[in-house]
Design an enzyme around this catalytic site. Structure first.
Site, PDB file in Angstrom:
ATOM      1  CB  CYS A  15      -0.864   0.048   1.248  1.00 11.65           C
ATOM      2  SG  CYS A  15      -1.914  -1.385   1.426  1.00 11.65           S
ATOM      3  N   GLY A  41      -0.138  -0.027  -5.054  1.00  7.01           N
ATOM      4  CA  GLY A  41      -1.440  -0.674  -4.884  1.00  7.01           C
ATOM      5  C   GLY A  41      -2.387  -0.253  -5.981  1.00  7.01           C
ATOM      6  CG  ASN A 115       2.713   0.899   3.436  1.00 11.39           C
ATOM      7  OD1 ASN A 115       3.794   1.397   3.182  1.00 11.39           O
ATOM      8  ND2 ASN A 115       2.421  -0.323   3.054  1.00 11.39           N
ATOM      9  N   GLY A 116       1.293  -1.463   5.707  1.00 14.38           N
ATOM     10  CA  GLY A 116       2.017  -2.433   6.519  1.00 14.38           C
ATOM     11  C   GLY A 116       1.140  -3.614   6.831  1.00 14.38           C
ATOM     12  CE1 TYR A 255       8.435  -6.075  -8.965  1.00 14.83           C
ATOM     13  CE2 TYR A 255       7.196  -5.735  -6.940  1.00 14.83           C
ATOM     14  CZ  TYR A 255       7.218  -5.961  -8.298  1.00 14.83           C
ATOM     15  OH  TYR A 255       6.062  -6.065  -8.997  1.00 14.83           O
ATOM     16  CB  CYS A 395       6.985 -10.246   3.319  1.00 11.34           C
ATOM     17  SG  CYS A 395       7.042  -8.687   4.218  1.00 11.34           S
ATOM     18  CB  CYS A 448      11.752 -12.365   2.071  1.00 15.25           C
ATOM     19  SG  CYS A 448      12.606 -10.912   1.468  1.00 15.25           S
TER      20      CYS A 448
HETATM   21  P1  AMP Z   1       7.270 -15.537 -10.142  1.00 19.32           P
HETATM   22  O1  AMP Z   1       6.683 -15.997 -11.418  1.00 19.32           O
HETATM   23  O2  AMP Z   1       6.335 -15.857  -8.999  1.00 19.32           O
HETATM   24  O3  AMP Z   1       8.654 -16.067  -9.884  1.00 19.32           O
HETATM   25  O4  AMP Z   1       7.334 -13.954 -10.172  1.00 19.32           O
HETATM   26  C1  AMP Z   1       8.526 -13.250 -10.306  1.00 19.32           C
HETATM   27  C2  AMP Z   1       8.236 -11.859 -10.814  1.00 19.32           C
HETATM   28  O5  AMP Z   1       7.351 -11.180  -9.923  1.00 19.32           O
HETATM   29  C3  AMP Z   1       9.489 -11.001 -10.920  1.00 19.32           C
HETATM   30  O6  AMP Z   1       9.541 -10.486 -12.223  1.00 19.32           O
HETATM   31  C4  AMP Z   1       9.315  -9.883  -9.917  1.00 19.32           C
HETATM   32  O7  AMP Z   1       9.623  -8.633 -10.498  1.00 19.32           O
HETATM   33  C5  AMP Z   1       7.859  -9.900  -9.545  1.00 19.32           C
HETATM   34  N1  AMP Z   1       7.644  -9.774  -8.098  1.00 19.32           N
HETATM   35  C6  AMP Z   1       8.433 -10.139  -7.087  1.00 19.32           C
HETATM   36  N2  AMP Z   1       7.847  -9.911  -5.882  1.00 19.32           N
HETATM   37  C7  AMP Z   1       6.646  -9.397  -6.159  1.00 19.32           C
HETATM   38  C8  AMP Z   1       5.544  -8.960  -5.352  1.00 19.32           C
HETATM   39  N3  AMP Z   1       5.572  -9.064  -4.017  1.00 19.32           N
HETATM   40  N4  AMP Z   1       4.462  -8.465  -5.991  1.00 19.32           N
HETATM   41  C9  AMP Z   1       4.403  -8.394  -7.331  1.00 19.32           C
HETATM   42  N5  AMP Z   1       5.393  -8.822  -8.150  1.00 19.32           N
HETATM   43  C10 AMP Z   1       6.504  -9.307  -7.576  1.00 19.32           C
END
Ligand code: AMP
Length: 460
Positions: A15, A41, A115-116, A255, A395, A448
């Site tokens: 958020c 979000g 947020n949290g 990220y 997380c 994580c």
């Molecule tokens: P996956 O297919 O589950 O391995 O997704 C990896 C992709 O999700 C990577 O390209 C990351 O940039 C993105 N990503 C990592 N963490 C998150 C998150 N918490 N929410 C949305 N996207 C994420």
């Protein structure tokens, strides 16, 4: 036709909060602040404003630009306001969960944006319900409001301090009453929260990119465990809780946060580039080009290219107009979910050996599909480099990750993951390498990646 909700399939983000005190265009500026924080979000947004006598509110499902129109912004009167962008709609009535929440408390109306994520939410909610509390939403944020309502202290800041002494977890909070704005950051400082200034008005936001859009200047971060109260033209800061060593979320840098933001005292883009340089140092490879997975891998790929001397190429293009749901033909298209967002450029990739840089692998499915797309587009070799260590744990502090068993790195070795995603080689940044790329490396939460949780959910 099949209607696909890619949002549900993909991971969701956390958020963002924004607040402003004593500016004649409070609600309009909050709208813009939220617009800048949209990446935090996308499922709902809301603003509550005050004109000194009353609170005005508007919220809805969808993107900021869908929720707010000139007509409803004009109804948000007053020179103080707070706003929220939200990722999660897990409740039975998602609209009710959209923040800021507004309640009547003994001294009037109180709005709250959070947020949290609280780690003792379930236990606290059970306790409160056993004492007769009736909850309107499914969000953990409402617990804070119930605790404030129950507090025997005198002033609102005292009641907030009292309530939050019972709460554990991650929280950046903005409270609005008819005559005050209150900002709080939890004692671990998991999430970013900062103060700026615009024409004499105070502004508060999750990230500095929100200040840039409205022309506000960054002032300082709200410190872990700090409460800042703006009331009657004055500002007061206090630290009413037990202090802890900071646990700022390193994944914000990897990220979540926007690369143009400054969070935790440094620019996100620069940190990401440093991660890419370190990654190239740790996992050297001979290749024709470095290709980022856009947008999240771009800055790290630039760093990788800089350090390795391998040319940077935008070998994959992202479609920026991807909506919430998609109508797919009955005859399913392979890798539709990834293809609708990302398209490799055949003319760039054909016959080339590629270093594909992304920020993280969570379940592994995205990398697997992108590697396949690159190969189908003619890439001769695909070497995957990840600008974070393997994600081995969920997380509990406000980032929406799958359960541990869904995290591919919690079950498989790097070699097995490499095979699963179909890459020629795979290299993750080391934890030590990651921490070398941020200042004050002892002030970060890396749970994580290393499983060292400073707080665990007390309710299972
Ligand atoms: P996956 O297919 O589950 O391995 O997704 C990896 C992709 O999700 C990577 O390209 C990351 O940039 C993105 N990503 C990592 N963490 C998150 C998150 N918490 N929410 C949305 N996207 C994420």
């Amino acid at each position: 036709m099949l209607l696909k909700n890619l949002w549900n399939k993909s991971l969701k983000e956390e958020c963002g909060v924004f607040g402003i005190y004593e500016h004649p265009e409070a609600a309009h500026l909050t709208y813009l602040g939220l617009y800048a924080l949209q990446h935090r979000g996308q499922e709902g947004a809301g603003i509550v404003s005050s004109n000194g006598q009353k609170l005005f509110e508007h919220r809805g499902m969808g993107l900021v630009n869908d929720v707010f129109r000139e007509s409803n912004l004009n109804l948000l009167q007053g020179n103080k306001s707070i706003g929220h962008v939200r990722y999660s709609t897990q409740g039975a009535d998602p609209l009710k969960d959209i923040q800021p929440l507004v309640v009547h408390y003994p001294s009037g109306l109180l709005a709250l944006a959070h947020n949290g994520n609280l780690t003792n939410a379930v236990a606290l909610r059970r306790e409160l319900e056993a004492l007769g509390a009736i909850f309107q939403t499914t969000s953990d944020t409402e617990i804070i409001l119930h605790l404030i309502a129950k507090s025997q202290k005198t002033t609102l800041p005292q009641k907030i301090a009292d309530a939050l002494s019972k709460v554990e977890g991650a929280y950046c909070l903005l409270f609005l009453t008819k005559d005050s704005l209150i900002a709080v950051r939890d004692s671990y400082g998991f999430r970013p929260l900062m103060i700026g200034e615009l024409s004499g008005a105070a502004v508060v936001a999750s990230e500095s990119c929100a200040f840039d859009l409205i022309g506000a200047t960054y002032g300082r971060d709200i410190q872990p465990g700090e409460m800042v109260v703006w009331k009657e033209g004055k500002v007061e800061s206090s630290f009413p809780w037990v202090q802890h060593p900071p646990q700022q979320c390193v994944f914000e840098h990897i990220y979540f946060a926007r690369p143009d933001s400054r969070i935790f005292g440094e620019n996100v883009y620069e940190v990401r580039k440093a991660l890419g340089r370190q990654l190239a140092f740790e996992h050297p490879i001979q290749a024709d080009m470095v290709v980022p997975v856009p947008d999240s891998g771009v800055a790290a790929a630039i760093g990788f290219s800089e350090y390795s001397g391998i040319p940077f190429q935008m070998g994959i293009i992202r479609n920026h107009y991807v909506g919430r749901t998609f109508i797919e033909p009955e005859q399913a298209i392979r890798h539709f979910g990834v293809k609708i967002k990302l398209n490799p450029i055949r003319d760039v990739l054909k016959g080339k050996s590629v270093v594909m840089v992304d920020d993280s692998i969570v379940r592994g499915t995205t990398s697997q599909k992108i590697v396949q797309l690159l190969r189908q587009s003619g890439a001769r070799e695909v070497h995957v480099r990840i600008s974070a260590p393997p994600t081995i744990g969920p997380c509990f502090y406000g980032i929406d990750t799958p359960t541990q068993s869904e995290l591919i790195a919690s079950k498989k070795s790097t070699q097995d993951i490499c095979q699963f995603i179909g890459a020629d080689s795979l290299g993750y940044l080391s934890l030590e390498g990651l921490l070398q790329c941020v200042r004050k490396s002892n002030q970060y939460c890396t749970a994580c990646f290393d499983g060292k949780y400073v707080l665990l959910p007390s309710d299972g």
